[in-house]
Design a protein around this motif. Structure first.
Motif, PDB file in Angstrom:
ATOM      1  N   ALA A  96       0.824  -1.208   0.000  1.00  0.00           N
ATOM      2  CA  ALA A  96       0.000   0.000   0.000  1.00  0.00           C
ATOM      3  C   ALA A  96       0.856   1.256   0.000  1.00  0.00           C
ATOM      4  N   MET A  97       1.973   1.240   0.721  1.00  0.00           N
ATOM      5  CA  MET A  97       2.840   2.412   0.796  1.00  0.00           C
ATOM      6  C   MET A  97       3.808   2.489  -0.380  1.00  0.00           C
ATOM      7  N   PHE A  98       4.419   1.373  -0.724  1.00  0.00           N
ATOM      8  CA  PHE A  98       5.463   1.388  -1.751  1.00  0.00           C
ATOM      9  C   PHE A  98       4.915   1.173  -3.158  1.00  0.00           C
ATOM     10  N   ARG A  99       3.645   0.764  -3.271  1.00  0.00           N
ATOM     11  CA  ARG A  99       2.962   0.619  -4.555  1.00  0.00           C
ATOM     12  C   ARG A  99       3.653  -0.375  -5.476  1.00  0.00           C
ATOM     13  N   VAL A 100       4.094  -1.479  -4.918  1.00  0.00           N
ATOM     14  CA  VAL A 100       4.723  -2.551  -5.693  1.00  0.00           C
ATOM     15  C   VAL A 100       4.187  -3.889  -5.224  1.00  0.00           C
ATOM     16  N   ASN A 101       4.285  -4.896  -6.090  1.00  0.00           N
ATOM     17  CA  ASN A 101       3.930  -6.262  -5.711  1.00  0.00           C
ATOM     18  C   ASN A 101       5.153  -6.904  -5.089  1.00  0.00           C
ATOM     19  N   ALA A 102       5.112  -7.144  -3.783  1.00  0.00           N
ATOM     20  CA  ALA A 102       6.296  -7.625  -3.076  1.00  0.00           C
ATOM     21  C   ALA A 102       6.001  -8.835  -2.202  1.00  0.00           C
ATOM     22  N   PHE A 103       4.859  -9.496  -2.413  1.00  0.00           N
ATOM     23  CA  PHE A 103       4.467 -10.691  -1.671  1.00  0.00           C
ATOM     24  C   PHE A 103       4.371 -10.452  -0.161  1.00  0.00           C
ATOM     25  N   ALA A 104       4.224  -9.202   0.225  1.00  0.00           N
ATOM     26  CA  ALA A 104       4.132  -8.850   1.637  1.00  0.00           C
ATOM     27  C   ALA A 104       2.677  -8.917   2.101  1.00  0.00           C
ATOM     28  N   PRO A 105       2.442  -9.017   3.417  1.00  0.00           N
ATOM     29  CA  PRO A 105       1.068  -8.969   3.932  1.00  0.00           C
ATOM     30  C   PRO A 105       0.348  -7.724   3.431  1.00  0.00           C
ATOM     31  N   ASP A 165       4.321  10.531  -5.462  1.00  0.00           N
ATOM     32  CA  ASP A 165       4.252   9.541  -4.388  1.00  0.00           C
ATOM     33  C   ASP A 165       4.914  10.081  -3.129  1.00  0.00           C
ATOM     34  N   PHE A 166       4.615   9.481  -1.991  1.00  0.00           N
ATOM     35  CA  PHE A 166       5.100   9.973  -0.705  1.00  0.00           C
ATOM     36  C   PHE A 166       6.618  10.055  -0.648  1.00  0.00           C
ATOM     37  N   PHE A 167       7.301   9.036  -1.132  1.00  0.00           N
ATOM     38  CA  PHE A 167       8.758   8.989  -1.012  1.00  0.00           C
ATOM     39  C   PHE A 167       9.427  10.067  -1.854  1.00  0.00           C
ATOM     40  N   THR A 168       8.877  10.342  -3.042  1.00  0.00           N
ATOM     41  CA  THR A 168       9.406  11.429  -3.873  1.00  0.00           C
ATOM     42  C   THR A 168       9.156  12.769  -3.199  1.00  0.00           C
ATOM     43  N   LEU A 169       7.957  12.941  -2.651  1.00  0.00           N
ATOM     44  CA  LEU A 169       7.629  14.175  -1.948  1.00  0.00           C
ATOM     45  C   LEU A 169       8.552  14.382  -0.759  1.00  0.00           C
ATOM     46  N   GLN A 170       8.770  13.333   0.029  1.00  0.00           N
ATOM     47  CA  GLN A 170       9.638  13.448   1.199  1.00  0.00           C
ATOM     48  C   GLN A 170      11.073  13.735   0.802  1.00  0.00           C
ATOM     49  N   GLN A 171      11.519  13.144  -0.307  1.00  0.00           N
ATOM     50  CA  GLN A 171      12.883  13.377  -0.777  1.00  0.00           C
ATOM     51  C   GLN A 171      13.089  14.849  -1.130  1.00  0.00           C
ATOM     52  N   VAL A 209      11.071  17.539  -0.136  1.00  0.00           N
ATOM     53  CA  VAL A 209      10.807  18.427   1.006  1.00  0.00           C
ATOM     54  C   VAL A 209      11.844  18.223   2.101  1.00  0.00           C
ATOM     55  N   GLY A 210      12.317  16.982   2.268  1.00  0.00           N
ATOM     56  CA  GLY A 210      13.299  16.668   3.298  1.00  0.00           C
ATOM     57  C   GLY A 210      12.690  15.847   4.423  1.00  0.00           C
ATOM     58  N   LYS A 211      13.395  14.792   4.846  1.00  0.00           N
ATOM     59  CA  LYS A 211      12.886  13.935   5.910  1.00  0.00           C
ATOM     60  C   LYS A 211      12.766  14.662   7.245  1.00  0.00           C
ATOM     61  N   ARG A 212      13.570  15.681   7.453  1.00  0.00           N
ATOM     62  CA  ARG A 212      13.479  16.409   8.724  1.00  0.00           C
ATOM     63  C   ARG A 212      12.318  17.390   8.733  1.00  0.00           C
ATOM     64  N   HIS A 213      11.653  17.577   7.592  1.00  0.00           N
ATOM     65  CA  HIS A 213      10.471  18.441   7.513  1.00  0.00           C
ATOM     66  C   HIS A 213       9.183  17.622   7.386  1.00  0.00           C
ATOM     67  N   LEU A 214       9.135  16.732   6.388  1.00  0.00           N
ATOM     68  CA  LEU A 214       7.988  15.837   6.216  1.00  0.00           C
ATOM     69  C   LEU A 214       8.323  14.555   6.971  1.00  0.00           C
ATOM     70  N   LEU A 215       7.963  14.539   8.246  1.00  0.00           N
ATOM     71  CA  LEU A 215       8.469  13.503   9.148  1.00  0.00           C
ATOM     72  C   LEU A 215       7.827  12.140   8.969  1.00  0.00           C
ATOM     73  N   SER A 216       6.607  12.097   8.466  1.00  0.00           N
ATOM     74  CA  SER A 216       5.925  10.810   8.358  1.00  0.00           C
ATOM     75  C   SER A 216       4.892  10.839   7.246  1.00  0.00           C
ATOM     76  N   SER A 217       4.297   9.670   6.984  1.00  0.00           N
ATOM     77  CA  SER A 217       3.231   9.563   5.977  1.00  0.00           C
ATOM     78  C   SER A 217       1.853   9.762   6.596  1.00  0.00           C
ATOM     79  N   ASP A 218       1.804   9.947   7.896  1.00  0.00           N
ATOM     80  CA  ASP A 218       0.537  10.149   8.610  1.00  0.00           C
ATOM     81  C   ASP A 218       0.309  11.656   8.743  1.00  0.00           C
ATOM     82  N   PHE A 219      -0.217  12.279   7.675  1.00  0.00           N
ATOM     83  CA  PHE A 219      -0.349  13.737   7.695  1.00  0.00           C
ATOM     84  C   PHE A 219      -1.561  14.202   6.893  1.00  0.00           C
ATOM     85  N   SER A 220      -1.923  15.449   7.128  1.00  0.00           N
ATOM     86  CA  SER A 220      -2.907  16.153   6.317  1.00  0.00           C
ATOM     87  C   SER A 220      -2.216  17.382   5.749  1.00  0.00           C
TER      88      SER A 220
END
Length: 389
Positions: free
Chosen positions: A234-243, A308-314, A316-327
């Motif tokens: 759901a987060m990484f948007r890939v088929n990875a055989f994960a739960p 996607d979240f990871f591109t956005l965080q990259q 903006v910066g991890k020290r600014h966009l701290l998590s994926s739980d945001f509005s």
């Protein structure tokens, strides 16, 4: 909720979407891309070594005292001090446990493969997965966590390594050092709690049932889930055989408000970071079960841009966009991100795992709470031929 159980791994087979996959039935090696398309690479070996041609395994050269030269790709073959006409691949293998190999000044265990392609150099480090996991743990956790949390992380990282090594089995490399944070062997401290965590869980991985087969899967961890975790896919948007789904994390939920954060940035600055003309509106793509944001949609006049979240965080910066739980909201000329927790929110929640460990839970119990649909396998527990007859 299913319990995590320990079983022996037998030879089973399944299919990946892009080709055949043989489930791991024995300890494996990991192939990590160190350098890609480099014009030259400084390769040094201290101690006795063999130099082979990985194309056919033939002996090319050897040495007793070591060697230190730049590696370059010439028109007619590779050059490492001497020229190797007609040979565009070299495999440097230690002849002694005391032999050390360095690539651009960084020390690595295992062997080194050099591939010359159209005038450039690619370098791959081949090591056993146990050493690979020790390197990752050491690089990512300079301040050790609780022993049981480290053991859980060792199993999780090993699971992810088996997933990638099996998925990309026919490739020249399985993962890149840049993507995984792999830093070689120099930082590993013999006898440390990190090394003990790997040794004490040696050969243990998680597997996930998929269409009647048990497969290793892409596994991850997050610093603070703020109460819920999201499924890897759901987060990484890939088929990875994960739960498919995440879980509730009660300990992190109790500390949700304490993990609150906010960051404001001008519309102009954010648009510039994302190479957009302007920002008129922002919508979020949310994983409903967990509430995590896996992407945003920005309206720029008549155009729409999905990020996607990871591109956005990259950007903006991890020290600014701290998590994926945001509005996210637009106020005047600013964009305001408000959220909870730390990290991408998928996999093992380290905050909760630490709390569980402090309450006396062991690594297996901790993993069972975050990966309830999985089983714990020992990839070295293979029955000997003829056993039981």
């Amino acid at each position: 909720m299913k319990k995590l159980i320990l079983v022996s791994l037998f030879a089973l087979h399944s299919l990946w979407a892009d080709g055949p996959l043989v489930e791991p039935t024995s300890p494996r090696n990991m192939q990590i891309l160190l350098e890609k398309d480099a014009s030259e690479v400084l390769l040094e070996v201290k101690g006795p070594y063999y130099l082979l041609n990985p194309h056919d395994g033939s002996h090319v050269s050897s040495g007793l005292l070591g060697k230190r030269f730049m590696v370059r790709e010439l028109e007619n073959g590779l050059k490492w001090g001497e020229e190797f006409p007609g040979i565009h691949q070299l495999y440097l293998k230690p002849r002694s446990a005391d032999t050390s190999i360095f690539v651009n000044g960084i020390q690595y265990n295992g062997a080194i493969a050099i591939y010359g392609v159209a005038g450039s150099i690619n370098v791959v480090n081949e090591i056993d997965i146990e050493s690979y996991v020790k390197s990752l743990l050491t690089a990512q956790f300079p301040t050790p966590l609780e022993p049981e949390v480290l053991s859980a992380l060792a199993i999780l990282m090993r699971t992810d390594a088996y997933y990638h090594s099996t998925k990309n089995e026919s490739s020249f490399w399985h993962v890149s050092a840049a993507a995984t944070g792999y830093c070689g062997s120099a930082l590993i401290i013999p006898g440390s709690s990190l090394e003990h965590a790997v040794d004490s869980t040696r050969y243990l991985i998680l597997v996930h049932p998929d269409k009647g087969h048990n497969l290793p899967f892409a596994a991850s961890f997050t610093e603070h889930s703020a109460g819920k975790t999201a499924g890897y896919e759901a987060m990484f948007r890939v088929n990875a055989f994960a739960p498919e789904k995440g879980v509730e994390a009660p300990h992190a939920a109790l500390a949700r408000l304490e993990s609150k954060w906010s960051y404001k940035i001008s519309k102009h600055s954010l648009a510039h970071m994302l190479d957009l003309a302007n920002i008129q509106a922002i919508e979020t793509f949310i994983d409903a079960p967990s509430g995590k944001v896996y992407g945003i949609r920005i309206k720029d006049g008549k155009d729409v841009h999905d990020v996607d979240f990871f591109t956005l965080q990259q950007h903006v910066g991890k020290r600014h966009l701290l998590s994926s739980d945001f509005s996210v909201s637009l106020k005047d000329d600013s964009v305001v991100f408000s959220g909870f927790g730390r990290g991408h929110g998928s996999g093992l929640c380290l905050y909760s795992a630490s709390a569980l460990a402090q309450n006396g839970e062991n690594a297996v119990k901790i993993l069972s709470k975050f990966f309830p649909e999985t089983c714990l396998y020992n990839v070295n527990a293979i029955p000997e031929e003829g056993a039981g007859k």
